[in-house]
Write a protein that holds these residues in place. Structure first.
Motif, PDB file in Angstrom:
ATOM      1  N   UNK A 173       0.942  -1.219   0.077  1.00  0.00           N
ATOM      2  CA  UNK A 173      -0.145  -0.058   0.021  1.00  0.00           C
ATOM      3  C   UNK A 173       0.814   1.235  -0.017  1.00  0.00           C
ATOM      4  N   UNK A 174       1.375   1.727   1.190  1.00  0.00           N
ATOM      5  CA  UNK A 174       2.366   2.712   1.394  1.00  0.00           C
ATOM      6  C   UNK A 174       3.511   2.702   0.462  1.00  0.00           C
ATOM      7  N   UNK A 175       4.079   1.718   0.251  1.00  0.00           N
ATOM      8  CA  UNK A 175       5.424   1.637  -0.370  1.00  0.00           C
ATOM      9  C   UNK A 175       5.020   1.694  -2.096  1.00  0.00           C
ATOM     10  N   UNK A 176       3.987   1.645  -2.464  1.00  0.00           N
ATOM     11  CA  UNK A 176       3.641   1.536  -3.833  1.00  0.00           C
ATOM     12  C   UNK A 176       2.746   3.018  -4.123  1.00  0.00           C
ATOM     13  N   UNK A 177       2.772   3.868  -3.221  1.00  0.00           N
ATOM     14  CA  UNK A 177       1.880   5.035  -3.345  1.00  0.00           C
ATOM     15  C   UNK A 177       0.577   4.792  -3.647  1.00  0.00           C
ATOM     16  N   UNK A 178      -0.060   4.009  -2.924  1.00  0.00           N
ATOM     17  CA  UNK A 178      -1.660   3.508  -3.451  1.00  0.00           C
ATOM     18  C   UNK A 178      -2.617   4.250  -2.370  1.00  0.00           C
ATOM     19  N   UNK A 179      -2.031   4.903  -1.354  1.00  0.00           N
ATOM     20  CA  UNK A 179      -2.906   5.741  -0.470  1.00  0.00           C
ATOM     21  C   UNK A 179      -3.123   7.195  -0.690  1.00  0.00           C
ATOM     22  N   UNK A 180      -4.230   7.761  -0.504  1.00  0.00           N
ATOM     23  CA  UNK A 180      -4.228   9.406  -0.646  1.00  0.00           C
ATOM     24  C   UNK A 180      -3.693  10.044   0.488  1.00  0.00           C
TER      25      UNK A 180
END
Length: 371
Positions: A173-180
């Motif tokens: 999630x965070x490591x792939x930039x998937x969260x706003x």
């Protein structure tokens, strides 16, 4: 006197039987098929004749598209170019015996199946949009994606991600930039703009990954993922906010284990998490779709029949088999056989299948109003 009482008893029983509702008919192959979404190999329907047969017979309700085949490490899967993809989705839809869900993960940034290298427009990640924190920019970006999906004949986008960026080192999630954002209200604002753009174009959305995947330190694609010590109740806030504002799309489950919510099962297989928390507490009455049931967080720990039984008992409406962690060309036949057996032995009542079919029908009907 005894004869009179006996006659009255018989009359009462007859009247009771005559007013009782009819028993739910056994689900047909078509009914069961509505609950099944699968991935497949092929850039045209001619390359996958078995899929065509399943579509014609109503044995699946949806497909998911990929640009890369993970098991074979091949860039040849379903997507080569805009022209090819539009032809593929048209063939799929025309072959299906009922309106077909054609799904894709087109979040933006790293998680995009429609890549510039294949002739599609680049779109920013949720993290980039969240840092900009301009809802209008998020809406415009989502409009570009929605227009592309509509032109390609895709009617379901597995987005937006409403996981909170609690752990920036989270590998999925965070490591792939998937969260706003780490802030739940900010996530809800940007998710609402994404949903608005998609709905205006007739694209169904799927919030993910319920009840929250942002705090995890491991990846459910690879193995068991325990968030019991890191998960926070604020991870439910975007869901509660969007549901309260009348969200009508899907919600995708996560395969995360969270003992705060269920001491035995991961979320996808948890009745207390899906039927209890999501439906009863948060009030969501729409379609719940599982994350890919072939991911190792489930597949390595549960037999296929057990996973299907628990997911359906939990309240999941659509069972997703992406066929891209492993590839099983017989997955449709296996799932139909298992569900039929679960119905026959009483593990899954026919009413449970009918309930999911009604939710799916309502979703498709709502979406048709916006096309």
């Amino acid at each position: 006197m005894k004869h009179t009482l006996f006659v009255l008893f018989c009359l009462l029983m007859t009247a009771s039987c005559s007013t009782a509702g009819p028993a739910t008919a056994p689900p047909t192959e078509h009914d069961i098929g509505r609950l099944l979404m699968v991935g497949f190999r092929g850039t045209s329907l001619e390359e996958c004749p078995d899929l065509g047969d399943h579509l014609e017979n109503g044995r699946i309700g949806g497909v998911i598209l990929f640009d890369y085949d993970v098991p074979s490490h091949s860039t040849r899967r379903n997507i080569e170019s805009p022209q090819q993809l539009a032809q593929l989705t048209a063939a799929l839809q025309n072959t299906a015996s009922h309106p077909l869900l054609i799904a894709i993960d087109q979040e933006g940034g790293a998680v995009c199946r429609l890549k510039p290298s294949r002739g599609f427009r680049q779109t920013p990640s949720a993290a980039e949009l969240g840092r900009l924190n301009d809802p209008d920019s998020t809406y415009r970006s989502a409009c570009v994606t929605a227009e592309t999906l509509r032109a390609m004949g895709i009617n379901l986008n597995f987005a937006p991600v409403v996981d909170l960026d609690i752990n920036p080192d989270n590998p999925v999630i965070g490591g792939l930039g998937r969260s706003f954002s780490h802030d739940p209200d900010t996530v809800a604002v940007h998710a609402r703009q994404t949903i608005r753009a998609m709905e205006e174009a007739g694209i169904i959305t799927a919030l993910k990954h319920f009840p929250g995947h942002g705090s995890s330190a491991t990846d459910t694609h690879k193995d068991f993922t325990d968030i019991s010590g890191s998960w926070k109740k604020t991870e439910l806030t975007p869901y509660a906010n969007l549901i309260d504002h009348g969200y009508r799309g899907m919600i995708m489950t996560a395969h995360v284990y969270n003992s705060q919510l269920d001491r035995q099962y991961p979320a996808t297989l948890s009745h207390s998490t899906i039927s209890g928390l999501l439906r009863d507490s948060l009030g969501f009455g729409g379609v719940v779709i599982s994350d890919d049931l072939q991911m190792n967080a489930v597949a390595s720990h549960y037999e296929l029949e057990t996973a299907i039984r628990l997911a359906l008992q939990a309240g999941v409406d659509i069972l997703l088999f992406a066929n891209n962690s492993t590839y099983d060309p017989e997955i449709v036949d296996k799932v139909h056989t298992i569900i039929r057996r679960l119905i026959d032995n009483g593990s899954i009542p026919p009413e449970r299948i009918e309930q999911s079919a009604r939710r799916i029908d309502a979703l498709m009907g709502h979406n048709a109003e916006h096309q």
